[in-house]
Scaffold this motif. Structure first.
Motif, PDB file in Angstrom:
ATOM      1  N   SER A   1      30.748  50.161  33.783  1.00  0.00           N
ATOM      2  CA  SER A   1      31.149  49.939  32.397  1.00  0.00           C
ATOM      3  C   SER A   1      32.637  50.212  32.281  1.00  0.00           C
TER       4      SER A   1
ATOM      5  N   ARG B   1      33.904  42.531  38.348  1.00  0.00           N
ATOM      6  CA  ARG B   1      33.303  41.606  37.383  1.00  0.00           C
ATOM      7  C   ARG B   1      31.802  41.480  37.640  1.00  0.00           C
ATOM      8  N   GLU B   2      31.410  41.329  38.914  1.00  0.00           N
ATOM      9  CA  GLU B   2      29.987  41.222  39.251  1.00  0.00           C
ATOM     10  C   GLU B   2      29.234  42.515  38.922  1.00  0.00           C
TER      11      GLU B   2
ATOM     12  N   ILE C   1      29.981  44.751  36.695  1.00  0.00           N
ATOM     13  CA  ILE C   1      29.840  44.888  35.242  1.00  0.00           C
ATOM     14  C   ILE C   1      28.728  43.970  34.742  1.00  0.00           C
ATOM     15  N   ASP C   2      28.693  42.736  35.275  1.00  0.00           N
ATOM     16  CA  ASP C   2      27.629  41.805  34.888  1.00  0.00           C
ATOM     17  C   ASP C   2      26.251  42.337  35.276  1.00  0.00           C
ATOM     18  N   ASP C   3      26.176  43.007  36.446  1.00  0.00           N
ATOM     19  CA  ASP C   3      24.909  43.584  36.902  1.00  0.00           C
ATOM     20  C   ASP C   3      24.615  44.932  36.258  1.00  0.00           C
ATOM     21  N   ARG C   4      25.539  45.376  35.409  1.00  0.00           N
ATOM     22  CA  ARG C   4      25.402  46.625  34.652  1.00  0.00           C
ATOM     23  C   ARG C   4      25.388  47.861  35.542  1.00  0.00           C
TER      24      ARG C   4
END
Length: 395
Positions: free
Chosen positions: A58, A49-50, A52-55
């Protein structure tokens, strides 16, 4: 007790484990990541989750059945957001490459080296990097790190260039000058790493290969000078003082041709690019002498792969073919399979691409010695007059 620091380090280690698994095996699900890493499902879920949030990661659109229960969503390294820049300060040429997190070359440039004077070389590197950054910024990508390779021994802890004979540099603290020049050129504040050019070329071959990396791996750079980068046990092997891989002055023949160092029979005296360029050597014979050197590296390190690059290979295709044939002849005589011997994937761009891989390599291995030291030194840019701030640095 450094409870908070220990927890932060543990999280960084776990994040690196997840990222490295997905680089080696794209499309793993959260459940499969937990199974492969040994981490708990809840830990993996939080890390993903982190990321993905930090890109960094994907998700694919369609769920698949990974054999571990209900259908789940494949995960991939997100190569559409972050980019890395690598610089090779060569003896005669400076090269810059912009590279995605998966090793795709997005932009490349090469110019004659304007000057061996350190400040001017740094200014040229900064100007070329600024132009490269404009190219990747136009694609909507963020700059996440800059690596620089130089043709000389670099102290792994301090970043000091101990000896770069073909540039006339000795005990040169180059990293602060690079950081200042990058800031003056308006580049975003990101980590800056410095290492020997053959070392970074080895990292590029190791980090950006498909699947599991070849380990041990040796990169032999045949240019004006001759050097080697060694990846051993998932990290660069640089020696006690950064001098490992300085093979250009390995003696291949007693009383052989005179070398620029004053000794006779050095590898550089047989197949340095200036020797072959002025027609002083037979290309096939030079390749055979390289094969002798590769045979010695094979017996010393037992690598899975030996990669050969540099201007000599590009200018004389017969040189590499002769070297490979020589290694094979030694293998046949011994009745043993040789390591894979091949040319560099990116040709003359190998050191620049490898320099781009340097920041990523350190980020994915937070427990390696000197990683913190490098980050602290590259973080010195924050004390300089600030330039425009673009993307966040590698976290």
């Amino acid at each position: 007790m450094k409870t908070i620091g220990d927890q932060q380090l543990l999280k960084r280690i776990n994040r690196s484990v997840v990222l490295r698994l997905l680089r080696a095996q794209p499309g793993l699900s959260r459940a499969r990541l937990a199974s492969e890493s040994g981490l708990t499902k809840s830990t993996v879920s939080g890390l993903v989750r982190e990321l993905i949030d930090d890109r960094w990661l994907s998700e694919a659109g369609a769920a698949v059945n990974d054999g571990l229960g209900r259908p789940s969503t494949p995960l991939h390294i997100n190569d559409r957001v972050r980019a890395l820049v690598g610089v090779e300060i060569g003896v005669e040429t400076m090269r810059v490459a912009c590279v995605s997190l998966l090793g795709e070359v997005l932009h490349a440039d090469a110019q004659p080296l304007a000057s061996t004077e350190p400040a001017r070389a740094c200014a040229q590197a900064a100007a070329m990097c600024a132009q490269a950054w404009k190219q990747i910024a136009a694609r909507g990508l963020e700059l996440s790190g800059i690596g620089v390779g130089v043709p000389g021994a670099v102290d792994d802890a301090t970043g000091i260039v101990l000896f770069a004979p073909n540039l006339g540099w000795r005990r040169l603290d180059l990293l602060p000058d690079l950081i200042e020049a990058f800031a003056a050129a308006g580049l975003p504040r990101v980590p800056v790493q410095l290492q020997n050019e053959a070392d970074v070329a080895a990292l590029g071959e190791y980090e950006f290969c498909k699947g599991e990396g070849e380990d041990p791996l040796i990169f032999v750079d045949c240019d004006v000078g001759v050097g080697a980068g060694i990846v051993l046990n998932d990290r660069l092997f640089t020696g006690a003082q950064g001098m490992a891989g300085e093979i250009g002055h390995t003696i291949l023949q007693a009383d052989g041709p005179l070398c620029s160092c004053g000794r006779r029979g050095c590898a550089e005296a047989f197949f340095g690019s200036r020797v072959l360029g002025r027609g002083a050597g037979d290309v096939k014979r030079a390749g055979q002498m390289l094969g002798v050197l590769l045979q010695n590296l094979w017996t010393a390190f037992d690598p899975r792969a030996i990669v050969i690059g540099g201007s000599t290979c590009e200018a004389h295709p017969e040189f590499l073919r002769s070297a490979i044939a020589t290694v094979q002849s030694y293998a046949d005589a011994a009745g043993m399979p040789p390591p894979a011997v091949r040319g560099a994937r990116h040709g003359l761009l190998a050191p620049a691409v490898g320099a781009a891989a340097l920041a990523l390599h350190d980020y994915l291995r937070p427990m390696h010695p000197n990683t913190v030291t490098r980050r602290e030194r590259s973080g010195a840019r924050a004390k300089k007059p600030p330039g425009p701030v673009g993307a966040a640095a590698l976290r």
